[in-house]
Design a protein around this motif. Structure first.
Motif, PDB file in Angstrom:
ATOM      1  N   ALA A   1       0.824  -1.204   0.000  1.00 42.71           N
ATOM      2  CA  ALA A   1       0.000   0.000   0.000  1.00 42.71           C
ATOM      3  C   ALA A   1       0.859   1.254   0.000  1.00 42.71           C
ATOM      4  CB  ALA A   1      -0.929   0.005   1.210  1.00 42.71           C
ATOM      5  N   VAL A   2       2.065   1.176   0.597  1.00 42.15           N
ATOM      6  CA  VAL A   2       2.954   2.334   0.679  1.00 42.15           C
ATOM      7  C   VAL A   2       4.385   1.876   0.401  1.00 42.15           C
ATOM      8  CG1 VAL A   2       3.850   4.209   2.105  1.00 42.15           C
ATOM      9  CG2 VAL A   2       1.488   3.441   2.402  1.00 42.15           C
ATOM     10  N   GLN A   3       5.097   2.638  -0.418  1.00 44.04           N
ATOM     11  CA  GLN A   3       6.515   2.407  -0.649  1.00 44.04           C
ATOM     12  C   GLN A   3       7.207   3.764  -0.763  1.00 44.04           C
ATOM     13  OE1 GLN A   3       7.634  -1.036  -3.308  1.00 44.04           O
ATOM     14  NE2 GLN A   3       5.531  -0.760  -4.005  1.00 44.04           N
ATOM     15  N   SER A   4       8.495   3.796  -0.436  1.00 49.17           N
ATOM     16  CA  SER A   4       9.228   5.052  -0.500  1.00 49.17           C
ATOM     17  C   SER A   4      10.681   4.771  -0.829  1.00 49.17           C
ATOM     18  CB  SER A   4       9.126   5.817   0.823  1.00 49.17           C
ATOM     19  OG  SER A   4       9.695   5.057   1.878  1.00 49.17           O
ATOM     20  N   GLY A   5      11.405   5.838  -1.172  1.00 51.00           N
ATOM     21  CA  GLY A   5      12.814   5.683  -1.488  1.00 51.00           C
ATOM     22  C   GLY A   5      13.442   7.020  -1.841  1.00 51.00           C
TER      23      GLY A   5
END
Length: 602
Positions: free
Chosen positions: A523-527
């Motif tokens: 549902a959520v990813q970041s980088g």
């Protein structure tokens, strides 16, 4: 009823029709229209309803001397594309394109010489490579390539052009439940389970392949049903050699594995759909659901009213807690929204196509290697189709062994469920900086106790991106969490191999990559990504592949990690479930800038 705009032969808007009759269809099978009106319409003129995809070009007319009206026939926008054949360039086997969907759609429009009518518009999807079937028509080719990426073709006549773009496939009808739908489910004990595939040649020299499906629908060359339980059919595919015959025959036999059907008797709703979307409905009393792909849109106008209906085929039905079943291709017709009346949809239970390996869409995660007396490394790579792959690189050639492997891990129970002697297939896509021989096996991590009776060797990975498939017979050795898919690739110093789309499944046919049913989309990813411009004030971009694909295109927020935010601007574009393009523009200096991103799906 919306007016229909009619142009002259130079495609300049000429007048608007308010009293007319229209019968227009596009999608599968027919892409044409009939327009009846008292006004004179010139051959070659365009007729359309502004702001919709309803329209096309007039090819001819029919009229009687004692009638005040005439009927004009023509091709819809979709039919104009369908009337163009995409031929490979001289000396090429296929017509191929690389870029975003907008860029590739624009290239097809230009190749077809239809730039005066159509224009590509930015939409969903990311950069990837398309390979069209030889001599495919442009409409079918575009729809197929987009469908492979979970997208559909969208059109709208706006501002003097028919805009074409890609949109994500939608499942419509979330509010359609047993209060609005009544249907009956039936089951089938036996269906076609022996397919006699006949290809090239004549009489005794004709290529013939026998394929069988077992009681669970698993397709192989081994017959398990005999006598009254055997149901045979002929698959006539003239011109196909034995290899193509086996591949296409296996696909056809899987399509014929019908586990039952669903008879839809009534739907009352106002859901709007498009070709390529999926219509779904649910019976709350017993947990059964029915869904099917929209294959055709039919538009009719008369007596001041306009109605839209849908033909829906390739249906699937599902019982709560039971495996998903895919459609058998019988179609039924829906009215406005989904006004469906009296259709029967067959469905099949497809066995052997699920990927046993989990996490094969996560780049280098799950991969490891051993270099013998050489030196090598494993890193993440972006595959030619835009997906996440793994790169095996050699910095010093080994005189002993040099390999990489992917852990079977949690898939061991599924692999052990395949009986000894039954087929299991490993499929993957790969390319190498220079041709390199390949030894492939399923075995334990220490290289002993192979899980297959015989390993594959002798085939080389070439410089072109190709999908490879190897079928083995399951051995009696039990798979464990340490078992691996073993790739022995003796690379020269400075060479590398990129692998992506790894799949392990039961059966003899590689059905292309798909995620494991256990791979849950996040549902959520970041980088954080680093970007450097080539010139001050000139925007630069990099493609960001998500660590794991989302279920649908997410919302992406980007921000620059900088102390001079008034001199730095960032943005995100070309969003898809697999990734996006991050853009940076600095007006002060050529400095490597870190851009933080957060992607969310609601």
């Amino acid at each position: 009823m919306e007016p229909m705009i009619v142009t002259d032969q130079e495609w300049r808007d000429s007048f608007a029709l308010t009293g007319y009759a229209l019968d227009l269809a596009f999608g599968s099978g027919e892409n044409d229209f009939e327009l009846t009106c008292p006004e004179r319409v010139e051959p070659g003129a365009l007729a359309y309803i502004d702001g919709t995809e309803y329209g096309g070009i007039v090819d001819g007319e029919t009229g009687a001397s004692d009638s005040e009206v005439a009927t004009y026939r023509g091709r819809t926008w979709h039919g104009m594309l369908a009337a163009k054949v995409l031929c490979p360039d001289p000396g090429s086997d296929y017509y191929e394109l690389f870029g975003t969907p907008e860029q590739k759609i624009a290239a097809v429009i230009e190749r077809c010489g239809l730039g005066g009518v159509f224009a590509a518009r930015a939409g969903a999807g990311s950069a990837s490579r398309w390979r069209f079937e030889r001599f495919a028509d442009a409409y079918t080719g575009l729809r197929k390539r987009l469908a492979e990426e979970g997208l559909r073709l969208a059109m709208s006549r706006e501002g003097g052009r028919t805009l074409v773009w890609a949109e994500p496939v939608r499942t419509v009808g979330d509010a359609v439940d047993s209060d609005l739908l009544r249907f009956e489910a039936t089951s089938v004990r036996r269906c076609v389970n022996h397919l006699v595939c006949a290809g090239e040649g004549e009489l005794a020299s004709r290529a013939v392949v026998h394929l069988y499906a077992d009681a669970k629908g698993l397709v192989s060359k081994t017959q398990t049903l005999f006598g009254a339980d055997e149901i045979a059919a002929l698959y006539d595919y003239r011109g196909a050699d034995a290899a193509e015959l086996e591949s296409e025959g296996a696909k056809k036999l899987r399509e014929l594995q019908t586990a039952g059907g669903v008879e839809v008797t009534d739907v009352d709703g106002s859901v709007e759909a498009a070709v390529g979307d999926v219509v779904a409905a649910r019976d709350n009393r017993n947990g059964r659901s029915v869904s099917a792909e929209v294959t055709k849109v039919i538009v009719r106008a008369s007596d001041g009213s306009l109605s839209v209906s849908y033909e829906v085929g390739g249906a699937s039905s599902q019982q709560s807690g039971a495996p998903s079943v895919q459609g058998g291709g019988v179609s039924y017709t829906g009215g406005r929204g989904i006004q469906i009346s009296g259709g029967v949809v067959s469905s099949d239970l497809e066995i052997g196509s699920e990927n046993m390996l989990r996490g094969t869409n996560r780049g280098s995660s799950g991969w490891w290697g051993s270099w013998g007396d050489g030196a090598g490394s494993i890193s993440e790579a972006v595959a030619p189709d835009g997906s996440r792959g793994v790169r095996l690189s050699c910095s010093r050639k080994s005189g002993t062994w040099f390999y990489m492997a992917f852990s079977v891990g949690a898939a061991a129970p599924e692999l052990n469920a395949i009986k000894r002697g039954d087929p299991v297939t490993v499929g993957f896509s790969a390319k190498a900086s220079a041709p390199v021989p390949l030894f492939l096996s399923l075995q334990h991590g220490n290289g002993t106790n192979r899980l297959v009776e015989k390993s594959a060797s002798g085939q080389a990975i070439g410089a072109e991106a190709v999908r490879y498939a190897f079928t083995f017979e399951r051995s009696a050795v039990q798979a464990t969490s340490e078992s691996v898919v073993f790739f022995s690739v003796p690379l020269e110093a400075g060479a590398d191999v990129v692998v992506w789309g790894l799949k392990l499944a039961g059966g003899e046919v590689d059905t292309g990559w798909s995620p494991s049913p256990y791979d849950q989309p996040p549902a959520v990813q970041s980088g954080v990504v680093s970007i450097v411009q080539k010139a001050v004030g000139e925007p630069a971009s990099v493609y960001v592949a998500f660590p794991a694909p989302f279920a649908k295109s997410p919302n992406v927020v980007v921000s620059a990690l900088t102390s001079v935010p008034h001199k730095v601007s960032v943005s995100a574009s070309n969003l898809s479930a697999k990734g996006f393009s991050a853009y940076l523009c600095r007006t002060d200096a050529l400095v490597e800038t870190s851009v933080e991103w957060v992607a969310t799906v609601q």
